[in-house]
Design a protein around this motif. Structure first.
Motif, PDB file in Angstrom:
ATOM      1  N   ALA A 117       0.764  -1.112  -0.037  1.00 58.56           N
ATOM      2  CA  ALA A 117       0.106  -0.075  -0.065  1.00 58.56           C
ATOM      3  C   ALA A 117       0.856   1.233  -0.032  1.00 58.56           C
ATOM      4  N   THR A 118       2.131   1.221   0.259  1.00 64.76           N
ATOM      5  CA  THR A 118       3.120   2.219   0.309  1.00 64.76           C
ATOM      6  C   THR A 118       4.145   1.975  -0.477  1.00 64.76           C
ATOM      7  N   PRO A 119       5.083   3.237  -0.880  1.00 63.74           N
ATOM      8  CA  PRO A 119       6.218   3.016  -1.784  1.00 63.74           C
ATOM      9  C   PRO A 119       7.043   1.864  -1.084  1.00 63.74           C
ATOM     10  N   VAL A 120       7.940   1.287  -1.803  1.00 67.43           N
ATOM     11  CA  VAL A 120       8.989   0.193  -1.379  1.00 67.43           C
ATOM     12  C   VAL A 120      10.439   0.899  -1.468  1.00 67.43           C
ATOM     13  N   THR A 121      11.007   0.789  -0.450  1.00 65.39           N
ATOM     14  CA  THR A 121      12.434   1.268  -0.577  1.00 65.39           C
ATOM     15  C   THR A 121      13.411  -0.009  -0.174  1.00 65.39           C
ATOM     16  N   LEU A 122      14.477   0.066  -0.788  1.00 62.55           N
ATOM     17  CA  LEU A 122      15.521  -0.920  -0.567  1.00 62.55           C
ATOM     18  C   LEU A 122      16.795  -0.126  -0.293  1.00 62.55           C
ATOM     19  N   GLU A 123      17.360  -0.111   0.937  1.00 64.81           N
ATOM     20  CA  GLU A 123      18.812   0.542   1.437  1.00 64.81           C
ATOM     21  C   GLU A 123      19.769  -0.819   1.469  1.00 64.81           C
ATOM     22  N   ILE A 124      20.851   0.004   1.176  1.00 55.18           N
ATOM     23  CA  ILE A 124      22.161  -1.034   1.502  1.00 55.18           C
ATOM     24  C   ILE A 124      23.108  -0.116   2.591  1.00 55.18           C
ATOM     25  N   PHE A 125      23.550  -0.934   3.586  1.00 58.95           N
ATOM     26  CA  PHE A 125      24.345  -0.245   4.626  1.00 58.95           C
ATOM     27  C   PHE A 125      25.713  -0.944   4.782  1.00 58.95           C
ATOM     28  N   VAL A 141      21.162  -5.450   3.812  1.00 60.74           N
ATOM     29  CA  VAL A 141      20.080  -5.082   3.038  1.00 60.74           C
ATOM     30  C   VAL A 141      18.753  -4.705   3.913  1.00 60.74           C
ATOM     31  N   LYS A 142      18.136  -3.793   3.611  1.00 60.97           N
ATOM     32  CA  LYS A 142      17.085  -3.481   4.277  1.00 60.97           C
ATOM     33  C   LYS A 142      15.876  -2.955   3.339  1.00 60.97           C
ATOM     34  N   LEU A 143      14.776  -3.746   3.378  1.00 56.63           N
ATOM     35  CA  LEU A 143      13.773  -3.679   2.758  1.00 56.63           C
ATOM     36  C   LEU A 143      12.433  -3.145   3.747  1.00 56.63           C
ATOM     37  N   THR A 144      11.755  -1.790   2.984  1.00 62.02           N
ATOM     38  CA  THR A 144      10.819  -1.299   3.734  1.00 62.02           C
ATOM     39  C   THR A 144       9.748  -1.336   2.985  1.00 62.02           C
ATOM     40  N   ASN A 152       4.983  -0.676   3.557  1.00 58.13           N
ATOM     41  CA  ASN A 152       3.838  -0.753   4.698  1.00 58.13           C
ATOM     42  C   ASN A 152       4.327  -0.682   5.888  1.00 58.13           C
ATOM     43  N   GLY A 153       5.266   0.323   6.319  1.00 65.99           N
ATOM     44  CA  GLY A 153       5.737   0.630   7.356  1.00 65.99           C
ATOM     45  C   GLY A 153       6.545  -0.382   8.159  1.00 65.99           C
ATOM     46  N   THR A 154       6.738  -1.468   7.637  1.00 72.88           N
ATOM     47  CA  THR A 154       7.769  -2.423   8.321  1.00 72.88           C
ATOM     48  C   THR A 154       8.901  -2.804   7.365  1.00 72.88           C
ATOM     49  N   SER A 155      10.089  -2.816   8.179  1.00 68.47           N
ATOM     50  CA  SER A 155      11.145  -3.258   7.657  1.00 68.47           C
ATOM     51  C   SER A 155      11.850  -4.545   8.023  1.00 68.47           C
ATOM     52  N   LEU A 156      12.417  -5.225   6.832  1.00 66.58           N
ATOM     53  CA  LEU A 156      12.976  -6.298   6.857  1.00 66.58           C
ATOM     54  C   LEU A 156      14.623  -6.303   6.743  1.00 66.58           C
ATOM     55  N   THR A 157      15.302  -6.900   7.149  1.00 61.07           N
ATOM     56  CA  THR A 157      16.840  -6.897   7.174  1.00 61.07           C
ATOM     57  C   THR A 157      17.425  -8.389   6.778  1.00 61.07           C
ATOM     58  N   GLN A 158      18.340  -8.117   6.119  1.00 58.13           N
ATOM     59  CA  GLN A 158      19.369  -9.225   5.989  1.00 58.13           C
ATOM     60  C   GLN A 158      20.609  -9.159   5.691  1.00 58.13           C
ATOM     61  N   PRO A 159      21.852 -10.024   6.016  1.00 57.99           N
ATOM     62  CA  PRO A 159      23.323  -9.427   5.737  1.00 57.99           C
ATOM     63  C   PRO A 159      23.478 -10.030   4.396  1.00 57.99           C
ATOM     64  N   LEU A 160      24.646  -9.159   3.870  1.00 56.62           N
ATOM     65  CA  LEU A 160      25.154  -9.556   2.424  1.00 56.62           C
ATOM     66  C   LEU A 160      26.543  -9.488   2.617  1.00 56.62           C
TER      67      LEU A 160
END
Length: 407
Positions: A135-143, A230-233, A235-243
């Motif tokens: 329902a909201t835009p999706v963002t993908l961030e790399i830290f 890697v951080k995927l956001t 619908n107000g929820t963020s999920l992370t995984q190591p890369l």
């Protein structure tokens, strides 16, 4: 499975019970040791599958009469379980990514009529899943390991259109834009293991082109081998995984040399941004100056404004990448008439030289980097000095009932 012969069945060596079957029409897979099957056809034509090989994280399919096909990265199938299928959103753990040069050819690509295969995507393959359309835009961030943002993508990103008339190359060179998908189902996104494109006044395509997969240059610096997040956001929820990013195993350059290469590249990258932003401010100021000159009578104020415009032009250049690049091969620098536009081109040239091979920076590169930083320091100081003249000019404009200048 559909009625008919099954020519081959192979079990994944990494996950027990994950089976792949080749039939006379398609490839099927089972995650429950053969109790149930799903088609894995994707864009394959209906053809006889004669053999299957699982090579590391890839599925290689030998067909009858249509050569062989490769499905890059089957790690999502290895992670598939009820937790994934019951989730509203899921970010799969990415496979290890290898930093490899995009292209080591020194010539143009094969002509389009020449049969050729396609390499896997550059960099890290990131797979994710949505049960329903977000329902909201999706963002993908790399830290990076210090939690510093390296790259950010959004489903709202609007790729800059490429006008084929602006470049002296055939359009079949161009790499199609990649947009982060924000829709239900399994999605795949490839990060090229680089920082974002640098701020440059000039762009172009390299002669080391790949058919339908040549990016517009300049490119950002490649990241160092190491651990990233890697951080995927959505619908107000963020999920992370190591890369994990590893170096091309064929490269023998050690981490100290790679770190030196990266640090100099990052300095050049930031120098491009700094010069680009300053030129943008100078262009806006010069536009205001020209408008003020057109509104005031000829006289001392108009002359003062013209002198200020001339100083600004000397510092900033024209913002179109004109002139000789300050960073020349061999590490020498043209300091006869430096300006921020030319300096931006110099940093761009240095960045491209540094990133052209996974090797320690040469002495001329290090020398050029030092000289470019000296020129940057001087030109930015000149720009700050010019801005100090604005209050006096603005007082005179105010007395003439004219709006002030704002950089």
């Amino acid at each position: 499975l559909p009625a008919g012969p099954v020519n081959t069945v192979k079990e994944d060596p990494e996950r027990r019970g994950l089976l792949f079957a080749g039939t006379e029409i398609a490839v099927f897979f089972s995650s429950d040791n053969g109790d149930s099957w799903q088609a894995l056809r994707l864009n394959m034509p209906a053809t006889s599958i004669r053999d299957l090989v699982i090579h590391n994280d890839d599925l290689v399919v030998g067909t009858h009469g249509r050569s062989f096909w490769i499905l890059d990265d089957i790690t999502p199938l290895r992670q598939l379980d009820p937790k994934v299928t019951s989730s509203t959103a899921y970010l799969f753990a990415p496979q290890v990514a290898y930093r490899v040069q995009r292209n080591v050819n020194t010539d143009t690509p094969l002509p389009p009529e020449e049969p050729a295969g396609q390499n896997p995507p550059d960099g890290a393959i990131i797979n994710y899943y949505f049960k329903n359309d977000p329902a909201t835009p999706v963002t993908l961030e790399i830290f990076d390991s210090r939690n510093q943002l390296v790259r950010r993508f959004s489903s709202e990103d609007k790729p800059e259109p490429i006008n084929a008339n602006d470049y002296p190359v055939t359009p079949y060179w161009f790499r199609p834009p990649q947009v982060l998908a924000a829709k239900a189902g399994m999605q795949r996104f490839a990060w090229d293991l680089k920082y974002g494109p640098p701020a440059a006044f000039g762009h172009g395509f390299p002669i080391s082109a790949i058919y339908k997969d040549t990016p517009l240059y300049p490119l950002g610096p490649s990241v160092l081998p190491g651990t990233y997040t890697v951080k995927l956001t959505a619908n107000g929820t963020s999920l992370t995984q190591p890369l994990t990013v590893k170096m091309d195993p064929r490269v023998k350059t050690g981490m100290p040399a790679l770190t030196q290469q990266f640090n100099l590249s990052l300095e050049a990258y930031r120098g491009m941004q700094q010069t680009f932003d300053a030129v943008d401010q100078i262009k806006k100021l010069r536009t205001q100056i020209k408008e003020s000159i057109s509104r005031v009578d000829r006289g001392p104020l108009a002359e003062a404004l013209s002198a200020l415009d001339k100083k600004a032009a000397t510092i900033g250049g024209e913002g179109r990448g004109e002139g000789t690049s300050p960073g020349l091969p061999g590490g020498t620098i043209d300091v006869r008439e430096p300006n921020l536009t030319r300096l931006n081109a110099g940093f761009s040239s240095l960045l491209e030289h540094l990133q052209s091979a996974d090797m320690p920076p040469t002495v001329p590169m290090v020398t050029a980097a030092t000289e470019l930083q000296k020129v940057l320091t001087k030109l930015m100081a000149d720009w700050e000095t010019l801005k100090k003249e604005l209050p006096a000019i603005n007082e005179r404009l105010q007395s003439a009932n004219q709006p002030p200048l704002t950089p």
